[in-house]
Write a protein that holds these residues in place. Structure first.
Motif, mmCIF file in Angstrom:
data_model
loop_
_atom_site.group_PDB
_atom_site.id
_atom_site.type_symbol
_atom_site.label_atom_id
_atom_site.label_comp_id
_atom_site.label_asym_id
_atom_site.label_seq_id
_atom_site.Cartn_x
_atom_site.Cartn_y
_atom_site.Cartn_z
ATOM 1 N N VAL A 74 28.371 32.497 44.693
ATOM 2 C CA VAL A 74 29.336 33.171 45.254
ATOM 3 C C VAL A 74 29.463 34.579 45.098
ATOM 4 O O VAL A 74 28.904 35.366 44.543
ATOM 5 C CB VAL A 74 30.399 32.391 43.781
ATOM 6 C CG1 VAL A 74 31.639 32.769 44.171
ATOM 7 C CG2 VAL A 74 30.682 30.879 43.979
ATOM 8 N N ARG A 75 29.813 35.121 46.302
ATOM 9 C CA ARG A 75 30.319 36.595 46.028
ATOM 10 C C ARG A 75 31.174 36.099 46.226
ATOM 11 O O ARG A 75 32.545 35.801 46.946
ATOM 12 C CB ARG A 75 29.095 37.375 47.353
ATOM 13 C CG ARG A 75 27.885 37.025 46.783
ATOM 14 C CD ARG A 75 26.678 37.548 47.564
ATOM 15 N NE ARG A 75 25.198 38.244 46.985
ATOM 16 C CZ ARG A 75 24.658 38.216 47.523
ATOM 17 N NH1 ARG A 75 24.644 38.976 49.180
ATOM 18 N NH2 ARG A 75 23.334 38.321 47.268
ATOM 19 N N VAL A 76 31.334 37.645 46.103
ATOM 20 C CA VAL A 76 33.020 38.032 45.963
ATOM 21 C C VAL A 76 33.463 39.490 46.918
ATOM 22 O O VAL A 76 32.625 40.029 47.286
ATOM 23 C CB VAL A 76 33.418 38.790 44.550
ATOM 24 C CG1 VAL A 76 35.262 39.573 44.949
ATOM 25 C CG2 VAL A 76 33.663 37.734 42.960
ATOM 26 N N VAL A 77 34.122 39.256 47.555
ATOM 27 C CA VAL A 77 33.994 40.596 48.899
ATOM 28 C C VAL A 77 35.953 41.080 48.499
ATOM 29 O O VAL A 77 37.062 39.983 47.451
ATOM 30 C CB VAL A 77 34.487 40.211 50.184
ATOM 31 C CG1 VAL A 77 33.132 39.978 50.492
ATOM 32 C CG2 VAL A 77 34.773 38.760 50.831
ATOM 33 N N LEU B 191 43.785 33.279 39.640
ATOM 34 C CA LEU B 191 42.567 33.392 39.835
ATOM 35 C C LEU B 191 41.454 33.580 38.523
ATOM 36 O O LEU B 191 40.074 33.656 38.731
ATOM 37 C CB LEU B 191 42.533 34.820 40.700
ATOM 38 C CG LEU B 191 42.631 34.890 42.137
ATOM 39 C CD1 LEU B 191 42.499 36.318 43.416
ATOM 40 C CD2 LEU B 191 40.702 34.003 42.270
ATOM 41 N N GLN B 192 42.247 34.040 38.190
ATOM 42 C CA GLN B 192 41.118 34.645 36.746
ATOM 43 C C GLN B 192 40.812 33.447 36.243
ATOM 44 O O GLN B 192 39.590 32.986 35.805
ATOM 45 C CB GLN B 192 42.053 35.316 35.819
ATOM 46 C CG GLN B 192 41.011 35.553 33.985
ATOM 47 C CD GLN B 192 42.289 36.365 33.143
ATOM 48 O OE1 GLN B 192 43.679 36.243 33.818
ATOM 49 N NE2 GLN B 192 41.632 36.278 32.097
ATOM 50 N N PHE C 294 30.373 40.868 38.867
ATOM 51 C CA PHE C 294 31.934 41.191 39.228
ATOM 52 C C PHE C 294 32.663 40.267 37.970
ATOM 53 O O PHE C 294 33.448 41.009 37.598
ATOM 54 C CB PHE C 294 32.621 40.048 40.762
ATOM 55 C CG PHE C 294 33.865 40.544 40.772
ATOM 56 C CD1 PHE C 294 34.831 41.582 41.634
ATOM 57 C CD2 PHE C 294 34.864 39.651 40.674
ATOM 58 C CE1 PHE C 294 35.176 41.888 41.838
ATOM 59 C CE2 PHE C 294 35.977 39.307 40.506
ATOM 60 C CZ PHE C 294 36.541 40.399 41.403
ATOM 61 N N PHE C 295 32.257 39.189 37.466
ATOM 62 C CA PHE C 295 33.008 38.599 36.644
ATOM 63 C C PHE C 295 32.623 39.530 35.036
ATOM 64 O O PHE C 295 34.423 39.890 34.616
ATOM 65 C CB PHE C 295 32.278 37.283 36.085
ATOM 66 C CG PHE C 295 33.046 36.482 35.162
ATOM 67 C CD1 PHE C 295 34.053 35.836 35.531
ATOM 68 C CD2 PHE C 295 32.459 36.672 33.981
ATOM 69 C CE1 PHE C 295 34.375 35.051 34.483
ATOM 70 C CE2 PHE C 295 32.809 35.145 33.102
ATOM 71 C CZ PHE C 295 33.920 34.541 33.680
ATOM 72 N N ALA C 296 31.488 40.012 35.103
ATOM 73 C CA ALA C 296 31.736 41.117 33.139
ATOM 74 C C ALA C 296 32.108 42.230 33.729
ATOM 75 O O ALA C 296 32.689 42.867 32.696
ATOM 76 C CB ALA C 296 29.786 41.039 33.521
ATOM 77 N N GLU C 297 32.457 42.954 34.772
ATOM 78 C CA GLU C 297 32.844 43.958 35.103
ATOM 79 C C GLU C 297 34.655 43.733 35.419
ATOM 80 O O GLU C 297 35.396 44.465 34.735
ATOM 81 C CB GLU C 297 32.835 44.879 36.198
ATOM 82 C CG GLU C 297 31.258 44.935 36.527
ATOM 83 C CD GLU C 297 30.620 45.626 37.490
ATOM 84 O OE1 GLU C 297 31.222 45.408 38.237
ATOM 85 O OE2 GLU C 297 29.141 45.790 37.920
ATOM 86 N N ASN C 298 35.221 42.863 35.894
ATOM 87 C CA ASN C 298 36.210 42.278 35.594
ATOM 88 C C ASN C 298 37.253 41.311 35.409
ATOM 89 O O ASN C 298 38.358 41.296 35.457
ATOM 90 C CB ASN C 298 36.248 42.217 37.738
ATOM 91 C CG ASN C 298 36.269 43.599 38.695
ATOM 92 O OD1 ASN C 298 36.462 44.576 38.462
ATOM 93 N ND2 ASN C 298 34.938 43.324 38.890
ATOM 94 N N VAL C 299 36.625 40.239 35.136
ATOM 95 C CA VAL C 299 37.380 39.169 34.255
ATOM 96 C C VAL C 299 37.094 39.214 33.454
ATOM 97 O O VAL C 299 37.592 38.811 32.245
ATOM 98 C CB VAL C 299 36.499 37.963 35.089
ATOM 99 C CG1 VAL C 299 36.982 36.297 34.942
ATOM 100 C CG2 VAL C 299 36.708 38.033 36.689
ATOM 101 N N ALA C 300 35.741 39.355 32.956
ATOM 102 C CA ALA C 300 35.840 39.073 31.273
ATOM 103 C C ALA C 300 36.387 39.588 29.795
ATOM 104 O O ALA C 300 36.337 39.820 29.769
ATOM 105 C CB ALA C 300 34.033 38.921 30.778
#
Length: 203
Positions: free
Chosen positions: A118-121, A101-102, A189-195
């Motif tokens: 895209v939105r994340v749930v 997923l990353q 979401f990407f900034a908070e959890n992936v980057a």
């Protein structure tokens, strides 16, 4: 949750037929556009050069290949805009984020940047809908056609099912849209959890 398909099984398609039908249906999409729900947390994507580099443990090369595809991605969404339909996707993401997923979220971020929003749930947000079975991998073209992607036990796309009952397609499209409306925009979401994640360590 009751069966999202209402008992319908759809028409099973071999991959070659599915790819041809999907391409035709996509460029015939009308309102309310193309909507996709991705639920599984892991897939294998043989034939995708970036995924193959990722699978071999070469994260830098995998990211380089993704970035090299920006021109093609931009052109793809320019064409969608030209055809006049929206393209929206809901991605279910469980924590902690697994390596696959990353990797995928980098591609989805690029899609999001060029117009394929895209939105994340979270798994918690859909828990009430999964008391019996996980949600399916589905995507709708307007209210006329829906596909369900069918994967083998290794996460490789095996076949697809095609549904053409307009009431069923409309109901599933609205379900995806409802999830989209409660989801978190991918960019934040990407900034908070992936980057913030280091390159994944492959087993």
């Amino acid at each position: 949750m009751h069966d999202l398909f209402g008992g319908a099984a759809g028409e099973r398609l071999e991959l070659a037929t599915y790819y041809a039908d999907f391409e035709t249906d996509l460029w015939s999409t009308s309102a309310p556009g193309f909507w996709k729900l991705e639920r599984q947390q892991f897939f294998k994507e043989p034939g995708n050069a970036s995924w193959e580099a990722f699978d071999k443990g070469d994260w830098q090369e995998s990211m380089r290949i993704i970035e090299a595809g920006r021109s093609d991605m931009s052109e793809y969404y320019r064409k969608i805009d030209e055809y006049g339909f929206i393209n929206r996707r809901v991605r279910v993401v469980e924590q902690p984020i697994i390596p696959y997923l990353q990797w995928e979220l980098h591609i989805l971020r690029m899609r999001d940047q060029y117009g394929g929003k895209v939105r994340v749930v979270t798994a918690e947000q859909i828990a009430d809908f999964e008391r019996k079975t996980p949600l399916p991998e589905i995507y709708t073209h307007g209210t006329t056609v829906m596909y369900q992607a069918v994967y083998d036990d290794d996460g490789v796309l095996e076949s697809a099912r095609r549904f053409t009952d307009s009431d069923l397609v409309a109901r599933c499209q609205r379900f995806i849209q409802d999830l989209y409306e409660i989801g978190q925009p991918l960019e934040s979401f990407f900034a908070e959890n992936v980057a913030v994640l280091p390159p994944p360590r492959m087993p």
